[in-house]
Design a protein around this motif. Structure first.
Motif, PDB file in Angstrom:
ATOM      1  N   THR A 127       2.363   6.440  -7.045  1.00 49.80           N
ATOM      2  CA  THR A 127       1.323   7.290  -7.625  1.00 49.80           C
ATOM      3  C   THR A 127       1.695   8.756  -7.487  1.00 49.80           C
ATOM      4  N   ARG A 128       2.158   9.140  -6.316  1.00 52.36           N
ATOM      5  CA  ARG A 128       2.535  10.539  -6.107  1.00 52.36           C
ATOM      6  C   ARG A 128       3.699  10.934  -7.003  1.00 52.36           C
ATOM      7  N   ASP A 141       2.518   1.662  -3.411  1.00 54.52           N
ATOM      8  CA  ASP A 141       1.565   2.152  -4.405  1.00 54.52           C
ATOM      9  C   ASP A 141       1.322   3.646  -4.239  1.00 54.52           C
ATOM     10  N   ARG A 142       1.176   4.090  -3.014  1.00 58.42           N
ATOM     11  CA  ARG A 142       0.932   5.508  -2.757  1.00 58.42           C
ATOM     12  C   ARG A 142       2.113   6.359  -3.183  1.00 58.42           C
ATOM     13  N   ASP A 192      -4.424  11.173   3.360  1.00 59.31           N
ATOM     14  CA  ASP A 192      -3.736   9.934   3.725  1.00 59.31           C
ATOM     15  C   ASP A 192      -2.749  10.186   4.856  1.00 59.31           C
ATOM     16  N   CYS A 197       0.843  -1.210   0.000  1.00 61.22           N
ATOM     17  CA  CYS A 197       0.000   0.000   0.000  1.00 61.22           C
ATOM     18  C   CYS A 197       0.868   1.246   0.000  1.00 61.22           C
ATOM     19  N   ALA A 239      -3.276  12.705  -0.840  1.00 61.44           N
ATOM     20  CA  ALA A 239      -2.034  12.528  -0.089  1.00 61.44           C
ATOM     21  C   ALA A 239      -2.127  13.218   1.271  1.00 61.44           C
ATOM     22  N   TYR A 275      -4.590   3.420  -6.510  1.00 54.78           N
ATOM     23  CA  TYR A 275      -4.351   4.101  -5.232  1.00 54.78           C
ATOM     24  C   TYR A 275      -5.663   4.570  -4.620  1.00 54.78           C
ATOM     25  N   ALA A 331      -7.224   3.168  -1.153  1.00 57.40           N
ATOM     26  CA  ALA A 331      -7.438   4.098  -0.045  1.00 57.40           C
ATOM     27  C   ALA A 331      -8.903   4.113   0.384  1.00 57.40           C
TER      28      ALA A 331
END
Length: 130
Positions: A16-17, A12-13, A116, A9, A113, A77, A81
């Motif tokens: 993606t960012r 992946d985050r 998160d 996880c 983000a 993502y 989430a």
């Protein structure tokens, strides 16, 4: 979640960012090229009336294809989430739709983000995440 799933996880985050933030210069340069192509339309050369908009359209399509190539990572993502309860379904739906529009995709990844990060701080504060 198991430790391995949590690590996936987080990966992946982060991916993606990085992908979405890397698109920002691409948008700026592409937008500048489109503006230049449209301004060339105003030159006294008659053929530029047709070339300027054509180049602008081609550059827009190329930019949108780049945006489309980055969308699957962001959508994965967003889905993950949402399933973890980081954000609600309404925000997830809007964020998923806006992954196909210039600059809105980056804005929504930034919003996600921030949410998160605050979610993770709250989880650590309650002792859920070690």
């Amino acid at each position: 979640l198991s430790r391995r799933q949590r690590q996936m996880c987080i990966r992946d985050r982060i991916c993606t960012r990085i992908i979405k933030y890397a698109l920002i210069p691409f948008y700026v340069i592409g937008g500048f090229c489109i503006i230049v192509a449209l301004l060339l339309m105003l030159t006294p050369v008659v053929v530029m009336i047709f070339v300027g908009p054509t180049v602008a359209i081609v550059l827009s399509v190329i930019g949108w294809l780049g945006l489309l190539g980055a969308a699957p990572f962001a959508i994965a993502y967003i889905v993950r989430a949402c399933s973890e309860g980081v954000q609600g379904k309404v925000l997830s739906v809007f964020a998923g739709i806006f992954q196909f529009f210039f600059t809105l995709d980056v804005i929504f990844v930034i919003i996600l983000a921030v949410k998160d990060r605050s979610f993770m701080k709250a989880q650590k504060g309650y002792g859920v995440i070690q």
